[in-house]
Motif scaffolding. Sequence first.
Motif, PDB file in Angstrom:
ATOM      1  N   LEU A  16       0.838  -1.195   0.000  1.00  0.00           N
ATOM      2  CA  LEU A  16       0.000   0.000   0.000  1.00  0.00           C
ATOM      3  C   LEU A  16       0.875   1.247   0.000  1.00  0.00           C
ATOM      4  N   ALA A  17       1.965   1.200   0.785  1.00  0.00           N
ATOM      5  CA  ALA A  17       2.912   2.318   0.807  1.00  0.00           C
ATOM      6  C   ALA A  17       3.562   2.499  -0.560  1.00  0.00           C
ATOM      7  N   ILE A  18       3.928   1.381  -1.212  1.00  0.00           N
ATOM      8  CA  ILE A  18       4.516   1.448  -2.553  1.00  0.00           C
ATOM      9  C   ILE A  18       3.517   2.029  -3.542  1.00  0.00           C
ATOM     10  N   PHE A  19       2.256   1.586  -3.439  1.00  0.00           N
ATOM     11  CA  PHE A  19       1.201   2.071  -4.340  1.00  0.00           C
ATOM     12  C   PHE A  19       0.996   3.576  -4.184  1.00  0.00           C
ATOM     13  N   GLY A  21       3.115   5.775  -2.873  1.00  0.00           N
ATOM     14  CA  GLY A  21       4.318   6.476  -3.312  1.00  0.00           C
ATOM     15  C   GLY A  21       4.400   6.554  -4.822  1.00  0.00           C
ATOM     16  N   GLY A  22       4.088   5.432  -5.485  1.00  0.00           N
ATOM     17  CA  GLY A  22       4.086   5.427  -6.945  1.00  0.00           C
ATOM     18  C   GLY A  22       3.030   6.350  -7.516  1.00  0.00           C
ATOM     19  N   GLY A  23       1.852   6.362  -6.880  1.00  0.00           N
ATOM     20  CA  GLY A  23       0.787   7.261  -7.330  1.00  0.00           C
ATOM     21  C   GLY A  23       1.184   8.721  -7.197  1.00  0.00           C
ATOM     22  N   THR A  24       1.913   9.033  -6.115  1.00  0.00           N
ATOM     23  CA  THR A  24       2.377  10.405  -5.912  1.00  0.00           C
ATOM     24  C   THR A  24       3.369  10.808  -6.996  1.00  0.00           C
ATOM     25  N   LEU A  25       4.343   9.935  -7.275  1.00  0.00           N
ATOM     26  CA  LEU A  25       5.321  10.221  -8.325  1.00  0.00           C
ATOM     27  C   LEU A  25       4.649  10.341  -9.691  1.00  0.00           C
ATOM     28  N   LEU A  26       3.703   9.449  -9.953  1.00  0.00           N
ATOM     29  CA  LEU A  26       2.983   9.477 -11.226  1.00  0.00           C
ATOM     30  C   LEU A  26       2.197  10.770 -11.373  1.00  0.00           C
ATOM     31  N   VAL A  69       1.791  -0.325 -10.324  1.00  0.00           N
ATOM     32  CA  VAL A  69       1.453  -1.695 -10.743  1.00  0.00           C
ATOM     33  C   VAL A  69       1.919  -2.704  -9.696  1.00  0.00           C
ATOM     34  N   ILE A  70       3.171  -2.548  -9.229  1.00  0.00           N
ATOM     35  CA  ILE A  70       3.698  -3.468  -8.220  1.00  0.00           C
ATOM     36  C   ILE A  70       2.874  -3.386  -6.935  1.00  0.00           C
ATOM     37  N   GLY A  71       2.604  -2.179  -6.479  1.00  0.00           N
ATOM     38  CA  GLY A  71       1.828  -1.995  -5.257  1.00  0.00           C
ATOM     39  C   GLY A  71       0.432  -2.570  -5.367  1.00  0.00           C
ATOM     40  N   PHE A  72      -0.198  -2.357  -6.514  1.00  0.00           N
ATOM     41  CA  PHE A  72      -1.552  -2.865  -6.729  1.00  0.00           C
ATOM     42  C   PHE A  72      -1.576  -4.396  -6.702  1.00  0.00           C
ATOM     43  N   LEU A  73      -0.655  -5.014  -7.435  1.00  0.00           N
ATOM     44  CA  LEU A  73      -0.616  -6.475  -7.489  1.00  0.00           C
ATOM     45  C   LEU A  73      -0.346  -7.075  -6.113  1.00  0.00           C
TER      46      LEU A  73
END
Length: 238
Positions: A16-19, A21-26, A69-73
């Motif tokens: 969830l943290a990865i998701f 963080g990735g969403g923020t960067l995106l 993608v990684i966080g979601f999976l």
Amino acid sequence: MGCFTFIKVMMILFNLAIFLGGGTLLGIGIWVTVDGKSFMDIFGSLSSSVMQVVNVSYFLIVIGSILVVIGFLGCCGAQKESKCLLMMFFSVVLIIFIAEIAAAVVVLVYTSIAETFLSQLVTPVLKEKYGEDDALTQIWNVTMNEVHCCGLNNYTDFMNSPWYLQHNYTFPGPCCKSVLPCTSTIAAQANVSGCFDQILEEIRTNADVVGGVAAGIAALEVAAMVVSMYLYCYLDKK
């Protein structure tokens, strides 16, 4: 069962943290790409080079997308106890891990091959577009000023480029240590290293830090793969 639940919760929280963080960067990458002016108006004063922020927008989009993608999976796979999603998570992380190992081997062991490949790829682009393509020119200007280098190999990379022809057969300032006009004679005397060699030297100088960061990332990736495979095997036995 208690161990499985604990690992499952940790897997969910970690991904969830990865998701997020990735969403923020995106989101930042898309914002800068679509409306860079407003971003610079708000955050420009926080950066030593505002244009450098704009130039990494596409990089942020790519990295952010991969993390999302990684966080979601990982998150959904653990939450829904889906073997398919967990296997997809494992596969994506494994592919990234292998790609990182391969890239490190090529750069550190086959340095000359990597340099030859980059020279064949980058040098023609510099000769064709430096001084004509504003985005590419700005990226190289920022890189050369920050790293204190000149071109990929040396000043000859800019020979016959649009910049060279438009500026009375002179080279970018960093190639002459900011001495202007930067003629071929001064550039040869200055003997500024190419960016490839300079960046490689910086990596070697800070090998401990670079190695520590790389080892940390690799450890997280291995741990993520082990946990996802543990969950997968557990569910497979149910």
